[in-house]
Design a protein around this motif. Structure first.
Motif, mmCIF file in Angstrom:
data_model
loop_
_atom_site.group_PDB
_atom_site.id
_atom_site.type_symbol
_atom_site.label_atom_id
_atom_site.label_comp_id
_atom_site.label_asym_id
_atom_site.label_seq_id
_atom_site.Cartn_x
_atom_site.Cartn_y
_atom_site.Cartn_z
ATOM 1 N N UNK A 31 0.805 -1.215 0.000
ATOM 2 C CA UNK A 31 0.000 0.000 0.000
ATOM 3 C C UNK A 31 0.840 1.269 0.000
ATOM 4 N N UNK A 32 1.888 1.296 0.805
ATOM 5 C CA UNK A 32 2.634 2.539 0.998
ATOM 6 C C UNK A 32 3.251 3.113 -0.277
ATOM 7 N N UNK A 33 3.806 2.290 -1.188
ATOM 8 C CA UNK A 33 4.350 2.894 -2.405
ATOM 9 C C UNK A 33 3.320 3.688 -3.196
ATOM 10 N N UNK A 34 2.048 3.281 -3.142
ATOM 11 C CA UNK A 34 0.997 4.019 -3.836
ATOM 12 C C UNK A 34 0.801 5.410 -3.243
ATOM 13 N N UNK A 35 1.131 5.561 -1.958
ATOM 14 C CA UNK A 35 1.022 6.856 -1.301
ATOM 15 C C UNK A 35 2.322 7.645 -1.378
ATOM 16 N N UNK A 36 3.432 6.945 -1.194
ATOM 17 C CA UNK A 36 4.718 7.634 -1.137
ATOM 18 C C UNK A 36 5.146 8.184 -2.495
ATOM 19 N N UNK A 37 4.819 7.473 -3.582
ATOM 20 C CA UNK A 37 5.223 7.949 -4.901
ATOM 21 C C UNK A 37 4.686 9.334 -5.206
ATOM 22 N N UNK A 38 3.364 9.535 -5.194
ATOM 23 C CA UNK A 38 2.810 10.870 -5.452
ATOM 24 C C UNK A 38 3.219 11.895 -4.393
ATOM 25 N N UNK A 39 3.330 11.457 -3.130
ATOM 26 C CA UNK A 39 3.728 12.387 -2.074
ATOM 27 C C UNK A 39 5.135 12.912 -2.329
ATOM 28 N N UNK A 40 6.048 12.039 -2.705
ATOM 29 C CA UNK A 40 7.429 12.473 -2.980
ATOM 30 C C UNK A 40 7.503 13.350 -4.218
ATOM 31 N N UNK A 41 6.600 13.145 -5.171
ATOM 32 C CA UNK A 41 6.547 14.037 -6.329
ATOM 33 C C UNK A 41 6.128 15.442 -5.902
ATOM 34 N N UNK A 42 5.211 15.529 -4.942
ATOM 35 C CA UNK A 42 4.767 16.832 -4.434
ATOM 36 C C UNK A 42 5.842 17.507 -3.593
ATOM 37 N N UNK A 43 6.637 16.698 -2.883
ATOM 38 C CA UNK A 43 7.642 17.223 -1.957
ATOM 39 C C UNK A 43 8.993 16.570 -2.231
ATOM 40 N N UNK A 44 9.620 16.872 -3.359
ATOM 41 C CA UNK A 44 10.858 16.175 -3.740
ATOM 42 C C UNK A 44 12.032 16.436 -2.817
ATOM 43 N N UNK A 45 11.965 17.489 -1.987
ATOM 44 C CA UNK A 45 13.085 17.797 -1.097
ATOM 45 C C UNK A 45 13.052 16.967 0.187
ATOM 46 N N UNK A 46 11.972 16.226 0.427
ATOM 47 C CA UNK A 46 11.866 15.430 1.652
ATOM 48 C C UNK A 46 12.608 14.106 1.490
ATOM 49 N N UNK A 47 13.451 13.782 2.452
ATOM 50 C CA UNK A 47 14.102 12.475 2.502
ATOM 51 C C UNK A 47 13.200 11.507 3.265
ATOM 52 N N UNK A 48 12.943 10.354 2.667
ATOM 53 C CA UNK A 48 12.063 9.363 3.282
ATOM 54 C C UNK A 48 12.870 8.148 3.699
ATOM 55 N N UNK A 49 12.718 7.750 4.946
ATOM 56 C CA UNK A 49 13.289 6.500 5.452
ATOM 57 C C UNK A 49 12.135 5.558 5.766
ATOM 58 N N UNK A 50 12.082 4.421 5.086
ATOM 59 C CA UNK A 50 11.007 3.457 5.289
ATOM 60 C C UNK A 50 11.594 2.130 5.753
ATOM 61 N N UNK A 51 11.125 1.681 6.916
ATOM 62 C CA UNK A 51 11.521 0.389 7.474
ATOM 63 C C UNK A 51 10.306 -0.526 7.432
ATOM 64 N N UNK A 52 10.450 -1.705 6.829
ATOM 65 C CA UNK A 52 9.367 -2.688 6.760
ATOM 66 C C UNK A 52 9.767 -3.894 7.611
ATOM 67 N N UNK A 53 8.963 -4.167 8.650
ATOM 68 C CA UNK A 53 9.287 -5.236 9.597
ATOM 69 C C UNK A 53 8.012 -5.942 10.032
#
Length: 213
Positions: free
Chosen positions: A27-49
């Protein structure tokens, strides 16, 4: 929570630290992709556990937001449900009940493939089995949704997974079993009283709006 304020060109800088249960990786890539396009200067750290590790990370306050299906019942944490995640029974496409309605009791002799003990999905499945006084004759534990899907596709057994995890798998079908789907739900969890970073607030608001759209 009121929506955060930022310019039309997006946040100019920031870091978003996310931790997510393995089922949410679909699910998260569907949200993170467009979000990062809107805010390209944000660094995202994603941990999947798995859920157990996420609970440890919550205790240590390692992340801005945690995405989990069964949040801890603890007043120290703020819980915000945001996306339904129905749990369904899946089988290989040649299963004898493909395209038919069936009862849980009719699947007693199937091998049930389960996530590892302590995972959110397994806890929900075991609670449902207990409520229905159902005990499968054969079970097998596997450590990931992908492993379970491949095992199901290969005819090793049947399983219960989030519908989000199916991803149009051509060799796996959803069985129509009475009492399913189970009503799962993804939640954002964070420390109660913790002030979220602007990046975390922006993502939380974006995810809520995306779900409502």
């Amino acid at each position: 929570m009121p929506p955060p304020q930022w310019g039309t060109k997006g946040l100019q800088t920031g870091r978003l630290r996310l931790a997510a249960v393995t089922t949410a990786e679909y699910l998260l890539p569907q949200l993170l992709g467009p979000f990062c396009d809107l805010h390209p200067a944000i660094d995202v750290e994603l941990v999947v556990e798995n859920r157990r590790t996420l609970l440890d990370r919550l205790e240590q306050d390692n992340d801005d937001l945690t995405v989990i299906m069964i949040p801890p019942d603890d007043a120290r944490f703020r819980v915000l449900p945001f996306r339904d995640s129905p749990l369904v029974v899946i089988a290989a496409k040649g299963h004898r009940f493909a395209g038919k309605r069936c009862r849980l009791s009719q699947l007693e002799n199937d091998r049930w493939l389960l996530r590892e003990p302590g995972s959110g999905g397994r806890l929900m499945v075991e609670a449902h089995f207990s409520e229905k006084e159902f005990t499968p004759r054969s079970t097998m534990s596997l450590g990931s949704n992908e492993a379970i899907k491949h095992a199901v596709a290969g005819g090793l057994g049947i399983a219960v997974l989030s519908r989000h995890a199916l991803d149009d798998s051509p060799d796996v079908i959803e069985l129509q079993v009475a009492g399913f789907p189970l009503a799962g739900q993804f939640c954002f969890v964070s420390r109660e009283g913790r002030r979220l970073s602007p990046a975390a607030e922006a993502f939380l608001h974006y995810a809520q709006q995306a779900v409502m759209a």
